[in-house]
Scaffold this motif. Structure first.
Motif, PDB file in Angstrom:
ATOM      1  N   PHE A  41       1.668  27.799   5.288  1.00 56.69           N
ATOM      2  CA  PHE A  41       2.631  28.107   4.241  1.00 56.69           C
ATOM      3  C   PHE A  41       3.700  28.997   4.842  1.00 56.69           C
ATOM      4  CE2 PHE A  41       0.663  26.834   0.136  1.00 56.69           C
ATOM      5  CZ  PHE A  41      -0.557  26.404   0.608  1.00 56.69           C
ATOM      6  N   GLU A  93       9.427  32.377  -3.209  1.00 60.94           N
ATOM      7  CA  GLU A  93       7.989  32.236  -3.329  1.00 60.94           C
ATOM      8  C   GLU A  93       7.415  31.580  -2.076  1.00 60.94           C
ATOM      9  OE1 GLU A  93       7.570  31.825  -8.199  1.00 60.94           O
ATOM     10  OE2 GLU A  93       6.977  30.178  -6.884  1.00 60.94           O
ATOM     11  N   ARG A  94       6.137  31.849  -1.853  1.00 56.52           N
ATOM     12  CA  ARG A  94       5.456  31.199  -0.737  1.00 56.52           C
ATOM     13  C   ARG A  94       5.394  29.698  -1.003  1.00 56.52           C
ATOM     14  NH1 ARG A  94      -0.016  34.022   1.180  1.00 56.52           N
ATOM     15  NH2 ARG A  94       1.491  35.732   1.184  1.00 56.52           N
ATOM     16  N   GLU A  95       5.672  28.881   0.011  1.00 58.21           N
ATOM     17  CA  GLU A  95       5.683  27.443  -0.171  1.00 58.21           C
ATOM     18  C   GLU A  95       4.816  26.742   0.875  1.00 58.21           C
ATOM     19  OE1 GLU A  95       9.560  25.720   0.306  1.00 58.21           O
ATOM     20  OE2 GLU A  95       9.792  26.443   2.358  1.00 58.21           O
ATOM     21  N   PHE A  96       4.270  25.623   0.466  1.00 63.70           N
ATOM     22  CA  PHE A  96       3.442  24.793   1.324  1.00 63.70           C
ATOM     23  C   PHE A  96       4.296  24.159   2.420  1.00 63.70           C
ATOM     24  CE2 PHE A  96       0.072  21.939   2.460  1.00 63.70           C
ATOM     25  CZ  PHE A  96       0.693  20.731   2.756  1.00 63.70           C
ATOM     26  N   ARG A 139      -9.088  26.210   2.577  1.00 70.91           N
ATOM     27  CA  ARG A 139      -9.824  25.989   1.342  1.00 70.91           C
ATOM     28  C   ARG A 139     -10.728  24.788   1.521  1.00 70.91           C
ATOM     29  NH1 ARG A 139      -7.176  23.432  -3.857  1.00 70.91           N
ATOM     30  NH2 ARG A 139      -9.349  22.763  -3.967  1.00 70.91           N
ATOM     31  N   PRO A 194      -4.890  19.047  -0.762  1.00 68.71           N
ATOM     32  CA  PRO A 194      -4.182  19.839  -1.780  1.00 68.71           C
ATOM     33  C   PRO A 194      -3.078  20.686  -1.177  1.00 68.71           C
ATOM     34  CG  PRO A 194      -6.223  20.930  -1.187  1.00 68.71           C
ATOM     35  CD  PRO A 194      -6.184  19.647  -0.390  1.00 68.71           C
ATOM     36  N   THR A 195      -2.106  21.051  -2.013  1.00 63.96           N
ATOM     37  CA  THR A 195      -1.033  21.941  -1.581  1.00 63.96           C
ATOM     38  C   THR A 195      -1.102  23.291  -2.287  1.00 63.96           C
ATOM     39  OG1 THR A 195       0.476  21.071  -3.269  1.00 63.96           O
ATOM     40  CG2 THR A 195       0.492  19.994  -1.112  1.00 63.96           C
ATOM     41  N   THR A 196      -2.106  23.469  -3.120  1.00 65.86           N
ATOM     42  CA  THR A 196      -2.311  24.730  -3.835  1.00 65.86           C
ATOM     43  C   THR A 196      -3.780  25.128  -3.768  1.00 65.86           C
ATOM     44  OG1 THR A 196      -2.688  23.585  -5.930  1.00 65.86           O
ATOM     45  CG2 THR A 196      -0.416  24.257  -5.442  1.00 65.86           C
ATOM     46  N   GLY A 197      -4.068  26.357  -4.242  1.00 65.84           N
ATOM     47  CA  GLY A 197      -5.457  26.793  -4.339  1.00 65.84           C
ATOM     48  C   GLY A 197      -6.033  27.344  -3.056  1.00 65.84           C
ATOM     49  N   TYR A 198      -5.186  27.687  -2.114  1.00 64.87           N
ATOM     50  CA  TYR A 198      -5.654  28.217  -0.833  1.00 64.87           C
ATOM     51  C   TYR A 198      -5.904  29.719  -0.912  1.00 64.87           C
ATOM     52  CZ  TYR A 198      -4.549  23.783   1.393  1.00 64.87           C
ATOM     53  OH  TYR A 198      -4.524  22.460   1.751  1.00 64.87           O
TER      54      TYR A 198
END
Length: 123
Positions: free
Chosen positions: A37, A44-47, A99, A106-110
């Motif tokens: 990221f 904001e932090r981005e993937f 994760r 996925p690109t979220t939930g890390y």
């Protein structure tokens, strides 16, 4: 729990290249999805990119597709991000994270964030 340490950042001119490394501790590293990221000032932090535990599948943000390549070496507990054709808009602090995931990358939930490494691209 996996602990992560990023390195390889620096100052580079537009069009140049850098290679970031993420060193992990813990035997769980080989069974987790690992991602990069980035966070630019005021944003904001981005993937950026991610890779499956086996390394057989990757995912990239549209903004870096074709320029960045993510890879991993489970024997060395490392994940790398080769960044080519860098642009000023790539300037950010880059973080690696992990994760557990089954199915599509996925690109979220890390979680388990490292301390980050600064990448600065001058125009």
């Amino acid at each position: 729990q996996v602990q992560l340490v990023e390195s390889g950042g620096g100052l580079v001119q537009a069009g140049g290249s850098l290679r970031l490394s993420c060193a992990a501790s813990g035997r769980a590293f080989s069974i987790v999805v690992t991602a990069w990221f980035r966070q630019a000032p005021g944003k904001e932090r981005e993937f950026v990119a991610a890779i499956t535990p086996s390394g057989d599948s990757t995912k990239y943000a549209d903004s870096v597709k074709g320029r960045f390549t993510i890879s991993r070496d489970n024997a060395k507990n490392t994940v790398s991000l080769q960044m080519n054709s860098l642009k000023p808009e790539d300037t950010a602090v880059y973080y690696c994270s992990v994760r557990v995931a089954i199915g599509p990358i996925p690109t979220t939930g890390y979680g388990n964030w490292g301390q980050g490494t600064q990448v600065t691209v001058s125009s």
